[in-house]
Motif scaffolding. Structure first.
Motif, short mmCIF file in Angstrom:
data_model
loop_
_atom_site.label_atom_id
_atom_site.label_comp_id
_atom_site.label_asym_id
_atom_site.label_seq_id
_atom_site.Cartn_x
_atom_site.Cartn_y
_atom_site.Cartn_z
N LYS A 144 50.09 39.12 33.06
CA LYS A 144 49.39 39.22 34.35
C LYS A 144 48.00 38.72 34.31
O LYS A 144 47.78 37.93 35.28
N HIS A 145 47.38 38.72 33.44
CA HIS A 145 46.02 38.11 33.22
C HIS A 145 46.33 36.78 33.41
O HIS A 145 45.51 36.03 33.97
N GLU A 146 47.25 36.09 32.58
CA GLU A 146 47.23 34.55 32.49
C GLU A 146 47.83 34.17 33.91
O GLU A 146 47.21 32.82 34.56
N LYS B 279 37.51 32.87 36.86
CA LYS B 279 37.86 34.18 35.98
C LYS B 279 38.08 35.08 36.74
O LYS B 279 37.51 35.47 37.97
N SER C 59 46.84 35.32 36.76
CA SER C 59 45.83 35.72 37.70
C SER C 59 44.80 34.32 37.47
O SER C 59 43.99 34.10 38.37
N LYS D 154 38.40 48.12 36.27
CA LYS D 154 39.56 48.85 35.56
C LYS D 154 40.12 50.36 36.24
O LYS D 154 38.96 51.08 36.60
N GLY E 106 50.43 43.02 29.86
CA GLY E 106 49.02 42.79 30.45
C GLY E 106 48.53 41.48 30.19
O GLY E 106 47.99 40.84 30.94
N ASN E 107 48.90 40.87 29.19
CA ASN E 107 48.65 39.21 28.83
C ASN E 107 49.33 38.34 29.70
O ASN E 107 48.50 37.49 30.21
#
Ligand SMILES: [Zn+2]
Length: 93
Positions: A39-41, A50, A43, A55, A36-37
């Motif tokens: 993927k977020h980074e 941001k 993006s 969700k 998850g981390n």
């Protein structure tokens, strides 16, 4: 949920039932390499700012854990109380 302060249960180190002291298990450290981390980074790279996102996953309860400490050998072990729940765990007498 309530959990007794002292329980008598199996200790793998003593290989027998022993009295244990119970307290709330502290939260572990977040893993920076978790999927998850990562993927977020990814993006957040480049232009675009941001990403809040919607969700898709419904919030699940968390597994409440107690840390049990053997009174004989002082070894600790973690125990999950129940399954996923939204209720907080309390250690009471
Ligand atoms: Zn023990």
């Amino acid at each position: 949920m309530k959990y007794p302060k002292e329980v008598r249960t199996y200790c793998p180190n003593c290989n027998s039932h022993q009295p244990f002291k119970a307290r709330l298990a502290s939260k572990g450290r977040a893993r920076s390499m978790a999927i998850g981390n990562r993927k977020h980074e990814r993006s957040l790279l480049g232009h675009g700012g941001k990403v809040a996102g919607e969700k898709t996953v419904k919030k699940q309860g968390k597994r409440q854990k107690v840390m049990l400490e053997c009174q004989t050998c002082k070894k600790k072990q973690e125990r999950v109380v129940g399954g996923r729940t939204k209720k907080k765990l309390e250690v009471k007498a």
